[in-house]
Design a protein around this motif. Structure first.
Motif, short mmCIF file in Angstrom:
data_model
loop_
_atom_site.label_atom_id
_atom_site.label_comp_id
_atom_site.label_asym_id
_atom_site.label_seq_id
_atom_site.Cartn_x
_atom_site.Cartn_y
_atom_site.Cartn_z
N LYS A 1 0.83 -1.22 0.00
CA LYS A 1 0.00 0.00 0.00
C LYS A 1 0.87 1.27 0.00
N TYR A 2 1.98 1.20 0.71
CA TYR A 2 2.88 2.34 0.79
C TYR A 2 4.32 1.85 0.66
N THR A 3 5.18 2.68 0.07
CA THR A 3 6.61 2.37 0.00
C THR A 3 7.30 3.01 1.21
N PRO A 4 8.52 2.57 1.54
CA PRO A 4 9.27 3.25 2.61
C PRO A 4 9.42 4.75 2.32
N GLU A 5 9.58 5.09 1.03
CA GLU A 5 9.71 6.49 0.64
C GLU A 5 8.43 7.27 0.97
N ASP A 6 7.27 6.65 0.72
CA ASP A 6 5.98 7.30 1.04
C ASP A 6 5.87 7.58 2.54
N LEU A 7 6.31 6.63 3.35
CA LEU A 7 6.20 6.80 4.80
C LEU A 7 7.15 7.89 5.31
N CYS A 8 8.35 7.94 4.75
CA CYS A 8 9.30 9.01 5.12
C CYS A 8 8.72 10.37 4.74
N PHE A 9 8.13 10.44 3.53
CA PHE A 9 7.49 11.66 3.04
C PHE A 9 6.36 12.08 3.98
N SER A 10 5.51 11.14 4.35
CA SER A 10 4.36 11.43 5.21
C SER A 10 4.79 11.92 6.58
#
Length: 335
Positions: free
Chosen positions: A223-232
């Motif tokens: 659902k989310y990439t590690p990059e998405d979580l860092c961004f969020s």
């Protein structure tokens, strides 16, 4: 003309800097870097500082092209910070002050950041956002003190980012926060996270627990990439910091923002703060990693200001303290 030498070792950086009337003559430092997924323990960090401090001291004097006879005052970080690293560096500062027969000044770590930031950027009377691994405060000067208008009520923003970097097993080289920043630049999908601003204060621990508990499951499910979580994570915590900084500016009538501390190097934080400031007709000041990351020159700069205004630390007061509030210091050098 005053030449000051500063010793900094409150966390995982050991630095010695030489300042001559506000000009940086030398500023070498070394960073204690642990394996991915690990933080740094006080005892191990202290050993690192003990191993490197004399080498860094020699290098600082050599690069500045000065001798101990040229030094007017020895400055060291009195606190806040981690006990064992603070003490290991303070012992060296106390020793050289006695050997060289020089006055000694214990400097508040945060005020070191503020005075270095003011010196490097030329900002006059800014609202200060101080963001680092161990500290998060919004500060403004008033009546001989740096007053704290808002702060974290639990963990610091840098600690929040560092701990999430451990969940993702990111490298600690050059720093976990830097590696989160690079990943966040590639993130596209925003995960809504708890946004906790309480008046002028912020809270990061609940937000961190929320994303820590779900991170692996969200990544493995696709659902989310590690990059998405860092961004969020970055977007949420920096929005909180921007909000309380703007509120402090409105209260003080300030048209300058100065970002200091290790997290202050983050380009996205600087960008968000700039958008807010431009809407208010204000100016943002920040420094690069030479000065926003812990360093010896910032301790020398603040110590030099204290020395020139007549402050000397009594020998019996040259102990270190892990809890040393920014607003405890008498700011005798500003009018």
């Amino acid at each position: 003309m005053v030449i000051a030498i500063g010793f900094e070792g409150s966390a995982n950086k050991i630095g010695v800097g030489v300042i001559k009337d506000g000009t940086v003559l030398s500023n070498p430092r070394r960073t204690y870097i642990t394996p991915p997924g690990q933080g740094f323990m006080p005892s191990d960090t202290a050993k690192h500082h003990q191993q490197h401090v004399l080498e860094i001291l020699s290098l600082a004097l050599e690069q500045a092209n000065v001798t101990p006879d040229d030094i007017d005052v020895v400055c060291f970080t009195k606190g806040p910070g981690m006990g064992a690293p603070l003490v290991s560096v303070a012992i060296v500062a106390r020793t050289v002050a006695q050997l060289w027969k020089k006055p000694l000044i214990g400097v508040n770590h945060c005020i070191g950041h503020i005075e270095m930031g003011r010196q490097v950027t030329g900002s006059k009377n800014p609202t200060v956002l101080y963001v680092s691994g161990g500290n998060t405060q919004v500060i403004a000067y008033s009546e001989k003190k740096y007053r704290i208008f808002g702060e974290t009520i639990d963990i610091a923003v840098g600690n929040c980012l560092d701990r999430f970097a451990r969940v993702l097993k990111l490298s600690n080289d050059p720093s976990p926060g830097y590696n989160i920043e690079q990943m966040a630049k590639r993130g596209k999908k925003y995960l809504e996270l708890p946004y906790t601003v309480k008046g002028m204060d912020v809270s990061f621990s609940g937000l961190l627990s929320f994303i820590e508990d779900r991170a692996i499951e969200l990544i493995e499910s696709g659902k989310y990439t590690p990059e998405d979580l860092c961004f969020s994570l970055q977007e949420t915590v920096f929005a909180m910091l921007t909000e309380i900084t703007e509120r402090a500016m409105a209260h003080t009538g300030s048209d300058e923002v100065l970002i200091v501390g290790g997290v202050g190097c983050n380009e996205r934080l600087q960008e968000m703060m700039k958008i807010m400031a431009e809407e208010r007709g204000a100016t943002v000041f920040s420094t690069d990693d030479r000065y926003c990351i812990d360093n010896g020159a910032m301790i020398a700069q603040a110590g030099m200001e204290m020395f020139k205004s007549g402050q000397i630390t009594k020998w019996e007061d040259t102990f270190c303290t892990q809890r040393y509030r920014t607003d405890e210091v008498d700011v005798t050098w500003r009018s």
